[in-house]
Design an enzyme around this catalytic site. Structure first.
Site, PDB file in Angstrom:
ATOM      1  N   LYS A 209     -12.763  21.382  -1.037  1.00  0.00           N
ATOM      2  CA  LYS A 209     -11.210  22.015  -1.306  1.00  0.00           C
ATOM      3  C   LYS A 209     -11.051  23.113  -0.300  1.00  0.00           C
ATOM      4  CE  LYS A 209      -8.282  24.083  -4.855  1.00  0.00           C
ATOM      5  NZ  LYS A 209      -8.067  24.211  -6.570  1.00  0.00           N
ATOM      6  N   GLU A 215     -22.733  24.935   1.796  1.00  0.00           N
ATOM      7  CA  GLU A 215     -23.847  23.761   0.727  1.00  0.00           C
ATOM      8  C   GLU A 215     -22.856  22.696   1.384  1.00  0.00           C
ATOM      9  OE1 GLU A 215     -22.931  25.915  -1.761  1.00  0.00           O
ATOM     10  OE2 GLU A 215     -23.981  26.865  -2.944  1.00  0.00           O
ATOM     11  N   GLY A 266     -10.700  22.497  -8.754  1.00  0.00           N
ATOM     12  CA  GLY A 266     -12.194  21.497  -8.956  1.00  0.00           C
ATOM     13  C   GLY A 266     -13.078  20.343 -10.088  1.00  0.00           C
ATOM     14  N   ARG A 267     -13.268  21.450 -10.712  1.00  0.00           N
ATOM     15  CA  ARG A 267     -13.558  20.665 -12.271  1.00  0.00           C
ATOM     16  C   ARG A 267     -12.714  19.405 -12.519  1.00  0.00           C
ATOM     17  NH1 ARG A 267     -13.754  26.226 -12.347  1.00  0.00           N
ATOM     18  NH2 ARG A 267     -11.924  26.585 -14.573  1.00  0.00           N
ATOM     19  N   GLU A 353     -17.216  26.398 -17.383  1.00  0.00           N
ATOM     20  CA  GLU A 353     -16.632  26.954 -16.047  1.00  0.00           C
ATOM     21  C   GLU A 353     -15.123  26.771 -16.742  1.00  0.00           C
ATOM     22  OE1 GLU A 353     -18.341  26.803 -11.475  1.00  0.00           O
ATOM     23  OE2 GLU A 353     -16.407  25.363 -12.018  1.00  0.00           O
ATOM     24  N   HIS A 384     -36.294   9.567 -27.864  1.00  0.00           N
ATOM     25  CA  HIS A 384     -37.491   9.690 -27.969  1.00  0.00           C
ATOM     26  C   HIS A 384     -37.993  11.092 -27.674  1.00  0.00           C
ATOM     27  CE1 HIS A 384     -38.168   5.575 -29.199  1.00  0.00           C
ATOM     28  NE2 HIS A 384     -37.129   5.716 -28.513  1.00  0.00           N
ATOM     29  N   LYS A 499     -22.244  34.300  -5.391  1.00  0.00           N
ATOM     30  CA  LYS A 499     -22.549  34.436  -3.596  1.00  0.00           C
ATOM     31  C   LYS A 499     -22.610  35.194  -3.398  1.00  0.00           C
ATOM     32  CE  LYS A 499     -19.117  30.164  -4.733  1.00  0.00           C
ATOM     33  NZ  LYS A 499     -17.755  29.935  -4.438  1.00  0.00           N
TER      34      LYS A 499
HETATM   35  C1  G6Q Z   1     -15.003  23.975  -9.886  1.00  0.00           C
HETATM   36  C2  G6Q Z   1     -14.913  25.117  -9.213  1.00  0.00           C
HETATM   37  C3  G6Q Z   1     -16.045  25.044  -8.277  1.00  0.00           C
HETATM   38  C4  G6Q Z   1     -15.958  23.808  -6.524  1.00  0.00           C
HETATM   39  C5  G6Q Z   1     -17.019  23.710  -6.084  1.00  0.00           C
HETATM   40  C6  G6Q Z   1     -16.970  23.324  -4.888  1.00  0.00           C
HETATM   41  O1  G6Q Z   1     -13.463  23.835 -10.766  1.00  0.00           O
HETATM   42  O2  G6Q Z   1     -14.417  25.322  -8.581  1.00  0.00           O
HETATM   43  O3  G6Q Z   1     -17.353  23.578  -8.522  1.00  0.00           O
HETATM   44  O4  G6Q Z   1     -15.566  22.443  -7.411  1.00  0.00           O
HETATM   45  O5  G6Q Z   1     -17.010  25.598  -5.294  1.00  0.00           O
HETATM   46  O6  G6Q Z   1     -15.481  24.076  -4.078  1.00  0.00           O
HETATM   47  P1  G6Q Z   1     -14.931  23.259  -2.566  1.00  0.00           P
HETATM   48  O7  G6Q Z   1     -14.747  21.768  -3.355  1.00  0.00           O
HETATM   49  O8  G6Q Z   1     -14.042  24.551  -2.657  1.00  0.00           O
HETATM   50  O9  G6Q Z   1     -16.293  23.025  -1.447  1.00  0.00           O
END
Ligand code: G6Q
Length: 536
Positions: A209, A215, A266-267, A353, A384, A499
Site C-alpha cells: 500500500k 521487506e 492493511g489488515r 494490531e 495432540h 522500524k
Molecule cells: C496492517 C499494517 C501492516 C501493513 C504492512 C505492509 O494493517 O499496516 O501490516 O500491511 O506493514 O505495508 P505495505 O502494504 O504498505 O507494504
C-alpha cells in the site's frame, strides 16, 4: 460516535457483579438440551453454538445493555458510511475513514459510501479485464505460453489475509493456476519459493500500500534479479498493487497495476485488490465475486440491533465477557478445517494490531483491558499438542472452534464405520463439551475442572461465499470490540519504534553512524548490541 470510557457504562458495573458467579457448565445439568437449543445464533449460513459459554439470560441482557449504551451499532454504521474513525481526538493521527466494507458494497446501485464503492468497482472491472486477457491467451509470456503461477510479494496486511484466503479456497475452486507467497526479508523465504517454480510461467504480484516497505522492496529486487538471471524481462513478469501516488505507482514499470486506497487498512485489505488479484488469478473472477458477496452479507447482518441475533456483535460481546469480566487474557481460534490453517495467523494480526492499544480515542490512558492475545492452530492437530493446557492447565483459555459439516474436496473414506469428516467434527464437538463440562475423578490427575468457556461456529462447507462471511464476521467482531473499549482499532503506532531502530542498526552496519546520533565518545546501545551479537 460515543467516546466514553468503558468503565463508565452502567452495564459494566452490572456485568462485573454477574461475573462474581458466572453460569456453571459442569455437572449433569450444565449443558441441557434446552440450553443448547436456545443458545444458538445463526447468520449468513453460520451457526454459533454458545451454550458452552459461561453466560445466562441475565448476562446476555447486560451485554445487550452494554451494546446499546456504547452505541455499537451506530458506531459501526458510521464507519461504513465513511466517518473518520481512524483518529485520536486532539493528537496527530492517521485521521482517515475506514472503508474496507465499501470494497464489498458493490452489489447495489445505492452503496452506503458511493465514492469508495465506485472506486472498488473500477478496480474490480480492471481485474476482470486482466483475468479475461489471461484466459483468452492475449496475455502470455514471451513464448506465448500461459502464466500458471502468481507469487504475491508483500508483508503484514499485504500477505497474511491474502495468503489465508488463498489457502482456504484453493481446494474449493479447481484451477490450473496456483499462487505462492513471499513475505519475509529472510532471503530463505524467497529462495525456497523461487526454487520451486517455473519463472518463465510466473507473474510476480508486488503488493504494498505504501510502496515503501523495506521487506517488500528488497524482495522485489530479489525476484527481479532471479528473472534477469533466467534471461526474462521483469517488466513482462511483474504486476503491482499499491496506493495511488505511492513510490510504486509507476504503471510503466509493471505489466499491470491495481490500486488500494488510504481508507483501507492493511489488515483489513483482503477484500481489496491486495487480496483479490491473487485470488482472481488462482481461482477466477466468479469465486472472487462470491467471496465479496459473503463478506457483504455479513456486513449487513452486523447492523442487527439485537445482540443474540447479530453474530459478529455476539461474538464480540462474548469475547468482552470472557476477557474483561471473567479475566481471561487470551483467546484461541481453533479451526477444524485444514484449509483454514493460516486463518488464525491472519486473525492474530487483524485482532492484535487493531485492539492491542493502551490509549483511548481521546488520547488518555485506558484503565481496563483491551484486546486479548489471539492464537490458534487447526484441529485435530492441536489436540495432540497444546490441548493439555487448555483442559487442565492453570491458565484458562476461551476457545472459538470453527468447523464445516462437509469437507472441501469431498474425497473421504469410511473407516471403522465413520468418515474422516465425521471424525473431525465429532472431535471438535467433543472438545467443546469436555472443556465446558469437565470430569470428576478420584484420581486428581484425571480431574477436568470444566467451566472452560468456548463456542462452536459451524457452516455447511468452506466455499468462497462462506469464507467471505467468515472473514467479515471476524473483522466486524474486532471493530465492535474496539468501539466498546473506546480505542482506535485502525492505527498501528506500536510497530513504528522497531522500524526506526532497525533503520539505525542498518545504517551502522553500512558503516555510517550519522543516523545513529552522530559522533559519540561512548559506544551507543546500538553499537554495543551489534558488537555483542557479532553481526556489525
Ligand atoms: C496492517 C499494517 C501492516 C501493513 C504492512 C505492509 O494493517 O499496516 O501490516 O500491511 O506493514 O505495508 P505495505 O502494504 O504498505 O507494504
Amino acid at each position: 460516535m460515543h467516546l466514553q470510557d468503558f468503565t463508565t457504562y452502567k452495564a459494566v458495573a452490572r456485568l462485573s457483579s454477574l461475573a462474581q458467579q458466572p453460569y456453571d457448565l459442569t455437572g449433569g445439568k450444565g449443558l441441557s438440551a434446552t440450553r443448547i437449543g436456545r443458545y444458538t445464533c445463526s447468520s449468513c449460513g453460520f451457526d454459533l453454538l454458545y451454550a458452552t459459554q459461561r453466560v445466562d439470560d441475565a448476562v446476555l441482557a447486560a451485554l445487550q445493555d452494554l451494546a446499546d449504551e456504547a452505541g455499537l451499532i451506530a458506531a459501526f454504521q458510521e464507519m461504513k458510511q465513511g466517518a473518520v474513525v481512524n483518529r485520536i481526538d486532539g493528537y496527530a493521527s492517521e485521521n482517515r475513514q475506514v472503508l474496507h466494507t465499501a470494497c464489498r458494497d458493490v452489489f447495489s446501485d445505492a452503496p452506503l459510501e458511493p465514492e469508495a464503492s465506485g472506486r472498488a468497482k473500477e478496480e474490480l472491472e480492471k481485474l476482470r479485464l486482466f483475468l479475461e486477457k489471461l484466459e483468452s491467451g492475449t496475455l502470455t509470456n514471451a513464448q506465448g505460453k500461459p502464466f500458471t503461477t502468481m507469487v504475491q510479494v508483500g508483508i503484514g496486511g499485504s500477505d497474511l489475509g491474502p495468503r489465508a484466503m488463498y489457502l482456504a479456497l484453493q481446494g474449493a475452486c479447481p484451477s490450473v493456476r496456483s499462487a505462492r507467497f513471499i513475505a519475509n526479508v529472510d532471503p530463505d523465504d524467497a529462495a525456497e519459493v523461487l526454487s520451486g517454480i517455473d519463472l518463465s510461467r510466473t507473474l510476480f504480484n508486488i503488493v504494498s500500500k505504501s510502496g515503501t516497505t523495506l521487506e517488500t522492496l528488497t524482495n522485489e529486487q530479489l525476484v527481479k534479479r532471479a528473472l534477469l538471471q533466467a534471461g526474462l524481462d521483469p517488466s513482462r513478469h511483474m504486476i503491482a498493487v499499491t496506493g495511488e501516488g505511492s513510490p510504486m505507482d509507476d504503471p510503466d514499470k509493471y505489466l499491470a497495476s491495481f490500486y488500494m486506497f488510504d481508507y483501507i487498512g492493511g489488515r483489513y485489505s483482503a477484500t481489496s485488490m491486495v487480496g483479490l488479484v491473487t485470488l482472481g488469478f488462482a481461482l477466477g473472477i466468479q469465486p472472487v465475486m462470491e467471496f465479496l458477496a459473503g463478506a457483504h452479507a455479513m456486513d449487513l447482518a452486523a447492523e442487527e440491533p439485537e445482540v443474540t441475533k447479530n453474530l459478529p456483535l455476539l461474538l464480540a460481546l462474548l469475547g468482552i465477557w470472557n476477557h474483561n469480566f471473567l479475566g481471561y487474557p487470551s483467546v484461541a481460534v481453533l479451526p477444524y478445517s485444514q484449509p483454514l490453517s493460516r486463518f488464525p495467523a491472519h486473525l492474530q494480526q487483524c485482532d492484535m494490531e487493531s485492539n492491542g492499544k493502551s490509549v483511548t480515542r481521546n488520547g488518555s490512558r485506558v484503565c481496563w483491558q483491551t484486546g486479548p492475545i489471539v492464537w490458534g492452530e487447526p484441529g485435530t492437530n492441536g489436540q495432540h499438542a497444546f490441548y493439555q493446557l487448555i483442559h487442565q492447565g492453570t491458565e484458562i483459555v476461551p476457545v472459538e472452534f470453527i468447523g464445516f459439516r462437509k469437507s472441501q474436496y469431498q474425497i473421504d473414506l469410511e473407516v471403522k464405520g465413520t468418515t474422516s469428516q465425521q471424525k473431525l467434527i465429532a472431535n471438535m464437538l467433543a472438545q467443546s463439551m469436555a472443556l465446558a463440562q469437565g470430569q470428576t475423578s478420584d484420581n486428581p490427575a484425571r480431574v477436568f475442572q470444566g467451566n472452560r468457556p468456548n463456542s462452536v461456529l459451524l457452516a455447511d462447507q468452506l466455499t468462497p461465499k462462506a469464507m467471505g462471511a467468515l472473514l467479515a464476521l471476524y473483522e466486524n467482531k474486532i471493530a465492535f470490540q474496539g468501539f466498546c473499549w473506546n480505542i482506535n482499532s485502525f492505527d498501528q503506532e506500536g510497530v513504528q519504534l522497531g522500524k526506526v531502530l532497525a533503520t539505525r542498526l542498518l545504517s551502522l552496519m553500512q558503516g555510517s553512524s550519522a543516523s545513529a546520533g552522530g559522533a559519540q565518545e561512548e559506544e551507543s546501545t546500538e553499537q554495543a548490541l551489534l558488537k555483542q551479537a557479532q553481526v556489525g
